[in-house]
Design an enzyme around this catalytic site. Structure first.
Site, mmCIF file in Angstrom:
data_model
loop_
_atom_site.group_PDB
_atom_site.id
_atom_site.type_symbol
_atom_site.label_atom_id
_atom_site.label_comp_id
_atom_site.label_asym_id
_atom_site.label_seq_id
_atom_site.Cartn_x
_atom_site.Cartn_y
_atom_site.Cartn_z
ATOM 1 N N ASP A 110 -7.846 -4.871 8.724
ATOM 2 C CA ASP A 110 -7.398 -3.648 8.055
ATOM 3 C C ASP A 110 -7.215 -3.835 6.569
ATOM 4 O OD1 ASP A 110 -5.186 -5.265 8.137
ATOM 5 O OD2 ASP A 110 -3.813 -3.779 8.947
ATOM 6 N N GLU A 123 0.822 -1.209 0.000
ATOM 7 C CA GLU A 123 0.000 0.000 0.000
ATOM 8 C C GLU A 123 0.856 1.260 0.000
ATOM 9 O OE1 GLU A 123 -3.619 -1.815 2.709
ATOM 10 O OE2 GLU A 123 -1.750 -1.243 3.662
HETATM 11 P P1 NAD Z 1 2.282 -10.517 13.598
HETATM 12 O O1 NAD Z 1 2.145 -11.492 12.463
HETATM 13 O O2 NAD Z 1 3.633 -10.201 14.121
HETATM 14 O O3 NAD Z 1 1.384 -11.001 14.841
HETATM 15 C C1 NAD Z 1 0.065 -11.466 14.685
HETATM 16 C C2 NAD Z 1 -0.218 -12.479 15.802
HETATM 17 O O4 NAD Z 1 -1.620 -12.827 15.721
HETATM 18 C C3 NAD Z 1 0.591 -13.773 15.668
HETATM 19 O O5 NAD Z 1 1.331 -13.985 16.848
HETATM 20 C C4 NAD Z 1 -0.483 -14.845 15.458
HETATM 21 O O6 NAD Z 1 -0.158 -16.079 16.056
HETATM 22 C C5 NAD Z 1 -1.689 -14.190 16.127
HETATM 23 N N1 NAD Z 1 -2.991 -14.722 15.726
HETATM 24 C C6 NAD Z 1 -3.418 -15.045 14.476
HETATM 25 N N2 NAD Z 1 -4.685 -15.498 14.530
HETATM 26 C C7 NAD Z 1 -5.067 -15.440 15.837
HETATM 27 C C8 NAD Z 1 -6.260 -15.772 16.533
HETATM 28 N N3 NAD Z 1 -7.314 -16.283 15.887
HETATM 29 N N4 NAD Z 1 -6.311 -15.574 17.874
HETATM 30 C C9 NAD Z 1 -5.236 -15.083 18.554
HETATM 31 N N5 NAD Z 1 -4.066 -14.766 17.944
HETATM 32 C C10 NAD Z 1 -3.985 -14.937 16.604
HETATM 33 O O7 NAD Z 1 1.548 -9.191 13.082
HETATM 34 P P2 NAD Z 1 1.660 -7.706 13.689
HETATM 35 O O8 NAD Z 1 2.729 -6.936 13.016
HETATM 36 O O9 NAD Z 1 1.623 -7.757 15.195
HETATM 37 O O10 NAD Z 1 0.280 -7.097 13.150
HETATM 38 C C11 NAD Z 1 -0.952 -7.571 13.694
HETATM 39 C C12 NAD Z 1 -2.092 -7.062 12.836
HETATM 40 O O11 NAD Z 1 -2.185 -5.638 12.968
HETATM 41 C C13 NAD Z 1 -1.926 -7.341 11.339
HETATM 42 O O12 NAD Z 1 -3.160 -7.788 10.840
HETATM 43 C C14 NAD Z 1 -1.559 -5.983 10.762
HETATM 44 O O13 NAD Z 1 -1.980 -5.864 9.418
HETATM 45 C C15 NAD Z 1 -2.319 -5.067 11.671
HETATM 46 N N6 NAD Z 1 -1.799 -3.694 11.768
HETATM 47 C C16 NAD Z 1 -2.708 -2.699 11.813
HETATM 48 C C17 NAD Z 1 -2.277 -1.389 11.944
HETATM 49 C C18 NAD Z 1 -3.291 -0.290 12.054
HETATM 50 O O14 NAD Z 1 -2.929 0.886 11.967
HETATM 51 N N7 NAD Z 1 -4.540 -0.599 12.277
HETATM 52 C C19 NAD Z 1 -0.902 -1.095 11.990
HETATM 53 C C20 NAD Z 1 0.018 -2.143 11.969
HETATM 54 C C21 NAD Z 1 -0.441 -3.458 11.859
#
Ligand code: NAD
Length: 347
Positions: free
Chosen positions: A234, A63
């Site tokens: 997101d 993005e």
């Molecule tokens: P990451 O991959 O490091 O961590 C995600 C975690 O979620 C993993 O540890 C995984 O095991 C866990 N997980 C997956 N499915 C699950 C479930 N059903 N129940 C419990 N845990 C579960 O990712 P990250 O960098 O921490 O990002 C997390 C999310 O936040 C991503 O989807 C990312 O796109 C989003 N994000 C959003 C913003 C925003 O501004 N809203 C900013 C950054 C990241």
């Protein structure tokens, strides 16, 4: 760098960003970012705004997130690839640029993987301070990946959270998060299920990564009066919250044209009422209006938050060694003699 070096662009590497964070202090940096974001949200109407430009593929999304306040222009490049961690890669990586609108010259190029984690956490906590129950002390942190410690620390530094209850489908992620937070001053509990994590929590943060309509929170799990900070839904086809909870709660968003495409509200009717969070922070609209209300921040991450973070870094690296002057822009002595500069370089 001196004024004669104006074609050299300060570049903040990952290493320099980490040094800057330690130099400023994580808590002060989170609070500083929250202040810059609040400041830019108070000027919301003068920004150029557009939903981010997304290139989707089977495994993820890339993005571009541009915006401008008429004085500066900024953009972030960011990816989201939930399967990356299996190969030892980050789910989210990013870099960004700030430029001077008058000349079009970049004034900062920086890593934004660290910075995105901080700005997302600062935004979450800024919003929680406005919407969560005033006496909130406990947060359920569901999804214990890269963002989770930053989310926890920002809620501690900005929203008064003292207890976090962790849950992840991968116990190793929870163990990592608990270990990383052990010196934070937070009271940390590792939980065996999402339901367990939510016991006694006034704030529920969902921060999972799955390229699917996951249901991290089902309707029966969420009682009256909580604040939900929904981070992980997101992207089109990627959600976390059961529609019934969204129907029961009051929904707050960053920029509706983007959130209706990407956020958990993609599951609702296109005209479902939402409140723009900048209006609450600016005092134009009420936030939490009752003890029983469920407030939901359907966070997707908006370009203005990155613009604020870029401004913050540009202001804070002044007078520090935490950047490299980057030879990014051609700078011929005669601005119209670009070809001559190339010829002279051969000699
Ligand atoms: P990451 O991959 O490091 O961590 C995600 C975690 O979620 C993993 O540890 C995984 O095991 C866990 N997980 C997956 N499915 C699950 C479930 N059903 N129940 C419990 N845990 C579960 O990712 P990250 O960098 O921490 O990002 C997390 C999310 O936040 C991503 O989807 C990312 O796109 C989003 N994000 C959003 C913003 C925003 O501004 N809203 C900013 C950054 C990241």
């Amino acid at each position: 760098m001196t004024p004669s070096d104006k074609a050299l662009v300060p570049f903040v590497s990952v290493d320099h960003m980490m040094q800057l964070i330690h130099h400023v202090g994580l808590d002060d940096m989170l609070r500083g970012l929250a202040d810059y974001i609040a400041d830019d949200f108070s000027r919301w109407e003068l920004f150029d705004k557009t939903p981010r430009v997304a290139a989707h593929s089977p495994e993820g999304v890339i993005e571009l997130m541009p915006t401008s306040d008429g004085i500066s222009y900024g953009f972030k490049y960011v990816n989201g690839h939930p399967k990356n961690t299996v190969d030892g890669l980050q789910t989210v990586t990013a870099f960004g640029l700030l430029a001077d609108v008058d000349t079009g010259y970049p004034v900062l190029l920086t890593e934004m993987t660290m910075l995105t984690a901080l700005r997302t956490a600062a935004t979450s906590a800024l919003v929680a301070r406005a919407l969560a129950p005033k006496e909130a002390t406990t947060m359920a942190m569901i999804g214990n990946g890269a963002q989770s410690e930053f989310q926890s620390r920002a809620m501690q530094a900005i929203a008064g959270i003292t207890h976090v209850r962790l849950y992840d489908i991968d116990p190793a992620a929870t163990a990592k998060c608990a270990a990383n937070l052990s010196q934070s001053g937070l009271n940390v509990t590792a939980c065996a299920s999402a339901e367990d994590a939510m016991v006694g929590a006034q704030i529920i943060t969902t921060c999972t990564a799955d390229k699917a309509h996951a249901t991290i929170l089902t309707d029966n799990m969420v009682g009256a009066g909580v604040h939900i900070n929904a981070i992980g839904g997101d992207c089109p086809g990627k959600t976390e919250i059961a529609p019934a909870i969204l129907e029961r709660g009051d929904i707050f968003v960053e920029y509706p044209p983007q959130t209706r495409i990407e956020g958990d509200i993609q599951q609702l009717a296109a005209d479902h009422p939402v409140t723009e969070i900048w209006e609450v922070l600016a005092g134009h609209k009420p936030g939490r209006t009752s003890d029983k209300q469920i407030t939901i921040f359907d966070s997707v991450g908006f370009a203005i938050e990155d613009f604020s973070a870029l401004r913050f870094v540009r202001d804070r690296i002044n007078g520090t060694p935490f950047f490299h002057p980057l030879d990014l822009l051609a700078d011929p002595d005669d601005p119209r003699d670009l070809y001559g500069m190339l010829n002279r370089a051969k000699a």
